[in-house]
Design an enzyme around this catalytic site. Structure first.
Site, PDB file in Angstrom:
ATOM      1  CB  THR A 143      -0.896   0.050   1.240  1.00  0.00           C
ATOM      2  OG1 THR A 143      -0.067   0.216   2.391  1.00  0.00           O
ATOM      3  CG2 THR A 143      -1.695  -1.213   1.387  1.00  0.00           C
TER       4      THR A 143
ATOM      5  CD  GLU B   3      -4.610  -2.009   3.513  1.00  0.00           C
ATOM      6  OE1 GLU B   3      -5.240  -1.708   2.476  1.00  0.00           O
ATOM      7  OE2 GLU B   3      -3.829  -1.238   4.086  1.00  0.00           O
TER       8      GLU B   3
ATOM      9  CE  LYS C  74     -11.702  10.789  15.293  1.00  0.00           C
ATOM     10  NZ  LYS C  74     -10.893  11.417  14.215  1.00  0.00           N
TER      11      LYS C  74
ATOM     12  CD1 TRP D 176     -16.726  11.090  15.609  1.00  0.00           C
ATOM     13  CD2 TRP D 176     -16.659   9.511  14.027  1.00  0.00           C
ATOM     14  NE1 TRP D 176     -15.806  10.156  16.006  1.00  0.00           N
ATOM     15  CE2 TRP D 176     -15.741   9.173  15.050  1.00  0.00           C
ATOM     16  CE3 TRP D 176     -16.780   8.673  12.932  1.00  0.00           C
ATOM     17  CZ2 TRP D 176     -14.963   8.025  15.005  1.00  0.00           C
ATOM     18  CZ3 TRP D 176     -16.008   7.534  12.883  1.00  0.00           C
ATOM     19  CH2 TRP D 176     -15.099   7.212  13.910  1.00  0.00           C
TER      20      TRP D 176
END
Lengths: 560, 560
Positions: B187, B331, B455, B460
């Site tokens: 990655t 992933e 946050k 959120w």
């Protein structure tokens, strides 16, 4: 080098959780025979499967590895049992309600079933057997039926709905080993005791993915599948699991398997897919001919169990129902082949129809090979005939030893081998007992059963091919061909023929008729006229009777 | 109870053998930029993959577990390498030719690549790096390009075609452990060193089945897939494996990724499926607008990598090309979700379009959960936003430690954790770094990256939602919202705005404009006008620059 992937087991509980959440609004529709069918969402099935699992564990003492049997039609409660038992770590054992009662008793005892979940309508079958079933501790009854038949039953009797009522609707499904037993099914062999095949979570999970691959049945939440093939018949060809994986609605006929209700449920519920053996479709075709109905929703009809006659396939084509052949057996979970013609073949052509009449093409996960009379592996040339052997993650490698008797190798408690040489090769492949050819592009055509093939001078002769050739003569009503010993060739074919009333042909004419229809060296030298071909209880030619009659000199054979 | 199923591993060699026999006539079509494209059948690919494996083993000394790298475009030889290395037990390492050279050097050394197979056209990239690649013993060159660039190269140089010529066209592929490493991909994280993800035979096999499930891409031998997504980008989304599993033809653009040749190959080769990131399709759309061509064969266009703008999706609808969103990452192998709307939704409706704009639905093998600011798991209600965490048999559970440095747990040679807490939960789930919602029917909508979300007081706030709301004001050219520390709420949003030339609106007007567009408590108190939003090298907002500028007091912020 080590992989960095998560080590997540392939478990049936994952299929259930997925189906009952992501596809929670999909439905299991159960026919009731009167008025509206019963509809239950996948979310409800998931909640009730959890309740059933709690009941099995807490009230009936079922623990990991215990066999939990079902004697049920295809319906929503049977689907719940399909998930409750395996997901909690127990083993679902589907009992075949068409078996002879002695076989049923033998199987329940061999599997040591602790619980039997039974439809009320099947109590007349089960109740009389209970005295012979010492391992069964609990009977759970679901659906209509006379409970008084169980009066005085030794095992404790429970009502399904009462048993699960009030139980928690979620269950913390255990993280099992994916190779652990999940379900079992016994083959009803023609000789010897039934053999148990034990599916794993892994095998069922992989099989479900395959069923939903576009090249197999390719089902999605746009589909409703009419599951005529019984849930006691090789997991209803994997449909109860595959449907939850992708949200396919299931239309369940319960005990209404007659042509008229089947036609009615197709017309009113408009399934897009159906799965059943040819006999069911023969009956349905007669029904639709007598009383036409709109069955055009059925764009995919999976036929397996035995070959679909070409005439039946054509008749369904004309009704807009597209038949797709598939081949498999209890030992193959069952998906072995699916007859989707190659894309390059012209739709509607004779070539396409020929592909559709084959048993189908192998998917990547089913390795196949043909073994000839001398044990050599034969080419995939569409001509070389051998016994089909298969290998793969959802193919059996042994039979079940019986409760408490070991490891799946060696012999069972009665001394029978768990990997009999006529069923498994030395290197572990399943010998299917089917003889046929494979084309270069992987399409299987079965021509005979291995036990019926004639092994003549190192070559095989298909008894079925000879029978079809002889029966194509207008004077022949029936013909059965069996192998008989021959000093020169090892075996040669014996043709047994039933003539039509008023037929004029004699055996010499029939032999001459075969010229050009089969290879010269395959033409039988031994012929006999008989009154009727002996049949098994399900109407198949009983060739072992003919072989015995020949051996005992009971047949009047002409050799020429 | 033990299962009686065969214990057959899920291996890439099975996919190759199947594809090159049952689907031996399917083709890999490689664009050459002039005249007829190059066509190679799956049977030929299978034979040449075997030859390459023999060459790797016998001539180059590659043994089980050795990393074998490719620095190649999408073409037939790259497909051969995809099979040769993993099937023989080695590990295919696909190198990203778009990486900065320092990253490329770091990655080759970390993986300890022994062999690099390279397209001749990429020698200008590779050759100068060789002195820094001490593990590379062999360079194998394929296709056109100036070989003199390798003059004086330390590793031994081979011509691909000469190397494989005369080698046996079959290979007795070893029966590997399905959990063994098969392929690896790094990655390109925005911070820190690249992280290696190592796929197993099992993960790739299962992923291939999923790709071919009807609910995902549902490919069969009736399809030709235009594989624009590079083979060095998460295994080209699994297509080189999935295609061999079901006989899907592959159309490979090689280095001809510009809009004009892509349009030409679509028109002449008529692929039915294509896969690429949105940028490619934006360019293609402009090309097709300037010079219309028949692209109607493309009935399924898989778009992933980043979200497809609604305008682009609509434009392709009008051209008869049906876009289907998918979400995943290195992933996740990458298939995480596919946006096929539920069957119950009316085709062409606004509701259907809204479903198509989501990232898609999770398949059974990808478990998903949302984790909120306080670590609690949130409901799938389509409203609660949390960080997406996933689990499954083709999802990474760690990063690669580097050659010879251990087990996939703990730290790598440089001391970096292989299961960093910001990437993996304590119970082993992958933290995707994406923030979004999941609907009750399992559709994912991503709203933000976790590192950009604000946050605020245990809730959120999506920076992206605020930016879109502000940018919908006609006077605003660009707006970026970042989290800044706040003593009362923990964090609060700071709005940085670039006004259009001649704009009359002021910050108060912009703040007032948000009323009714976002929840009242989400409206920023802190605002600043800037000249331009800082961007990364690939043109994305570089929010860490803004956060630093705010921290250093470089921004002129108005609070009101």
């Amino acid at each position: 080098m080590l992989s960095t992937m998560q080590d997540v087991p392939l478990l049936i509980s994952r299929i259930l959780t997925h189906g009952s959440t992501v596809h929670g609004t999909s439905q299991v529709i159960t026919w009731t025979g009167e008025g509206e069918p019963h509809r239950r969402s996948f979310a409800e099935i998931g909640a009730r499967a959890a309740q059933l699992a709690h009941a099995l564990a807490d009230d009936l003492g079922v623990t990991e590895g215990d066999a939990t049997a079902t004697l049920m039609w295809n319906n929503a409660e049977h689907v719940e049992a399909y998930y409750a038992a395996p997901c909690m770590g127990a083993v679902l054992h589907t009992l075949n309600l068409r078996l002879a009662t002695e076989q049923l008793v033998w199987i329940v005892n061999h599997a040591a079933d602790k619980v039997v979940i039974v439809n009320g309508s099947l109590l007349p079958l089960l109740a009389p057997l209970l005295p012979q079933l010492p391992t069964v501790e609990h009977i759970v009854v679901s659906g209509p039926g006379d409970r008084s038949l169980l009066d005085g039953a030794r095992p404790r009797v429970h009502e399904y709905e009462e048993l699960i009522a009030g139980k928690p609707t979620t269950y913390d499904w255990p993280e099992l080993d994916e190779r652990q037993a999940a379900a079992m099914c016994y083959t009803s062999g023609t000789t010897g005791d039934p053999k148990g095949v034990v599916y794993s979570h892994r095998s069922i999970y992989l099989h479900s993915m395959q069923v939903n691959m576009a090249q197999s049945m390719g089902l999605t939440d746009a589909d409703t599948s009419l599951v005529v093939v019984p849930q006691f018949h090789v997991n209803a060809w994997g449909l109860p699991h595959a449907t939850f994986m992708t949200g396919v609605n299931m239309l369940m006929p319960d005990r209404f398997l007659q042509p008229a209700p089947l036609a009615e449920m197709i017309e009113t519920e408009r399934p897009t897919h159906a799965a059943a053996v040819p006999t069911i479709w023969q009956g349905l075709l007669a029904e639709l001919t007598a009383k036409p109905r709109d069955v055009s929703s059925l764009h995919q009809v999976t036929i397996g169990g035995s070959a679909c006659p070409p005439s039946l396939m054509k008749a369904f084509d004309d009704l807009g129902m597209r038949v797709c052949h598939a081949w498999g057996m209890t030992e193959t979970s069952p998906l072995g082949t699916v007859a989707r013609p190659p894309a390059a073949v012209e739709p509607g052509s004779d070539e396409e129809f020929a592909y559709r009449l084959t048993q189908g093409r192998f998917p990547a996960s089913v390795e196949a090979r043909l073994t000839g009379p001398d044990g050599a592996h034969l080419p995939w040339d569409g001509e070389s005939a051998g016994e089909l052997e298969v290998r793969g993650p959802w193919i059996a490698g042994a039979y079940y030893a019986g409760a408490g008797t070991g490891t799946g190798t060696g012999t069972d408690a009665g001394g029978a081998p768990l990997r009999p040489a006529d069923k498994f090769s030395e290197d572990g492949w399943l010998k299917t007992g089917d003889v046929g050819t494979i084309s270069p592009d992987g399409f299987l055509t079965l021509t005979d059963r291995a036990k019926d093939v004639i092994k003549s001078g190192g070559e095989w002769i298909s008894s079925v091919d000879l029978e079809n050739a002889i029966m194509s003569h207008p004077d022949v009503a029936e013909a059965a061909v069996v192998a008989v010993p021959d000093t020169k060739w090892g075996e040669r074919p014996l043709a047994t023929v039933v003539l039509r009333e008023g037929a004029s042909a004699d055996l010499e004419a029939l032999k001459a008729f075969l010229a050009g229809k089969v290879a010269k060296w395959q033409v039988p030298e031994r012929w006999t006229l008989i009154e009727a071909v002996p049949k098994t209880s399900v109407g198949k030619f009983d060739k072992k009777v003919l072989r015995r009659q020949y051996a005992d000199g009971e047949l009047d054979v002409t050799s020429f």
